[in-house]
Design an enzyme around this catalytic site. Structure first.
Site, PDB file in Angstrom:
ATOM      1  CB  CYS A   7      -0.915   0.020   1.221  1.00 31.89           C
ATOM      2  SG  CYS A   7      -2.373  -1.038   1.069  1.00 31.89           S
ATOM      3  CG  ASP A  30      10.674  -9.269  -5.917  1.00 30.86           C
ATOM      4  OD1 ASP A  30       9.582  -9.817  -5.694  1.00 30.86           O
ATOM      5  OD2 ASP A  30      11.617  -9.283  -5.086  1.00 30.86           O
ATOM      6  CG  ASN A  86       4.361 -17.347  -3.794  1.00 28.43           C
ATOM      7  OD1 ASN A  86       4.267 -18.355  -4.497  1.00 28.43           O
ATOM      8  ND2 ASN A  86       5.436 -16.581  -3.794  1.00 28.43           N
ATOM      9  CG  HIS A  99       2.455  -9.953  -4.184  1.00 28.39           C
ATOM     10  ND1 HIS A  99       2.031 -10.037  -2.875  1.00 28.39           N
ATOM     11  CD2 HIS A  99       3.462 -10.838  -4.304  1.00 28.39           C
ATOM     12  CE1 HIS A  99       2.762 -10.930  -2.233  1.00 28.39           C
ATOM     13  NE2 HIS A  99       3.640 -11.444  -3.080  1.00 28.39           N
TER      14      HIS A  99
HETATM   15  P1  AMP Z   1       5.682 -13.331  -1.639  1.00 28.77           P
HETATM   16  O1  AMP Z   1       6.716 -14.190  -0.991  1.00 28.77           O
HETATM   17  O2  AMP Z   1       4.955 -14.000  -2.749  1.00 28.77           O
HETATM   18  O3  AMP Z   1       4.767 -12.689  -0.627  1.00 28.77           O
HETATM   19  O4  AMP Z   1       6.492 -12.181  -2.365  1.00 28.77           O
HETATM   20  C1  AMP Z   1       6.845 -10.977  -1.791  1.00 28.77           C
HETATM   21  C2  AMP Z   1       7.874 -10.366  -2.694  1.00 28.77           C
HETATM   22  O5  AMP Z   1       7.974  -8.994  -2.392  1.00 28.77           O
HETATM   23  C3  AMP Z   1       9.282 -10.961  -2.543  1.00 28.77           C
HETATM   24  O6  AMP Z   1       9.715 -11.470  -3.792  1.00 28.77           O
HETATM   25  C4  AMP Z   1      10.120  -9.768  -2.076  1.00 28.77           C
HETATM   26  O7  AMP Z   1      11.409  -9.783  -2.624  1.00 28.77           O
HETATM   27  C5  AMP Z   1       9.299  -8.605  -2.570  1.00 28.77           C
HETATM   28  N1  AMP Z   1       9.446  -7.356  -1.837  1.00 28.77           N
HETATM   29  C6  AMP Z   1       9.349  -7.164  -0.500  1.00 28.77           C
HETATM   30  N2  AMP Z   1       9.473  -5.857  -0.199  1.00 28.77           N
HETATM   31  C7  AMP Z   1       9.650  -5.207  -1.378  1.00 28.77           C
HETATM   32  C8  AMP Z   1       9.843  -3.842  -1.737  1.00 28.77           C
HETATM   33  N3  AMP Z   1       9.872  -2.861  -0.825  1.00 28.77           N
HETATM   34  N4  AMP Z   1       9.992  -3.539  -3.052  1.00 28.77           N
HETATM   35  C9  AMP Z   1       9.963  -4.515  -3.984  1.00 28.77           C
HETATM   36  N5  AMP Z   1       9.774  -5.822  -3.711  1.00 28.77           N
HETATM   37  C10 AMP Z   1       9.639  -6.159  -2.420  1.00 28.77           C
HETATM   38 ZN    ZN Z   2      -1.820  -3.253   1.199  1.00 28.35          ZN
END
Ligand code: AMP
Ligand code: ZN
Length: 113
Positions: A7, A30, A86, A99
């Site tokens: 958000c 990412d 996921n 996402h």
């Molecule tokens: P998930 O494990 O499917 O919840 O994926 C979360 C993803 O968000 C992971 O691949 C992280 O590397 C990515 N992530 C977490 N924080 C950030 C951020 N501030 N900017 C970009 N990607 C992020």
């Molecule tokens: Zn949110």
């Protein structure tokens, strides 16, 4: 939603490397890429996970899906790509804002771990 990192990204309260944005969705790189191209596509509306989607979200999520092709085209993923969600604990979801990972520019293995 307060304390939700995605958000905050959607509201530009924290920086991200944005690939695509409109009034309903945003796509950004990412932080820990698992492929040469690894971006996240999210609805700006806070929805915690695929398991929290409601009937009212049908149009928004349909809209998001129609934009995948354009984003993939912009990222030159003409050879193919993978879209991953996921969900929940067993799905290893770490960020509780819906996402979709869009991965490409390498041969992706199957099945995922
Ligand atoms: P998930 O494990 O499917 O919840 O994926 C979360 C993803 O968000 C992971 O691949 C992280 O590397 C990515 N992530 C977490 N924080 C950030 C951020 N501030 N900017 C970009 N990607 C992020
Ligand atoms: Zn949110």
């Amino acid at each position: 939603m307060a304390d939700c990192i995605f958000c905050m990204i959607a509201k530009k309260e924290i920086p991200s490397n944005i690939v695509y944005e409109d009034d309903r969705i945003i796509c950004f790189h990412d932080l820990e890429p698992q492929a040469p191209v690894h971006v996240l596509i999210i609805p700006k509306k806070h929805i915690a996970s695929l398991d929290e989607v409601e009937e009212d979200d049908e149009e928004l999520l349909g809209y998001l899906m129609t934009k995948v092709k354009k984003i993939a085209e912009d990222l030159e993923l003409e050879n193919g790509y993978r879209l991953v969600n996921n969900c929940g604990e067993d799905g290893m979801q770490t960020v509780k804002h819906l996402h979709f990972h869009l991965l490409g520019k390498r041969k992706l293995t199957w099945p995922p771990g």
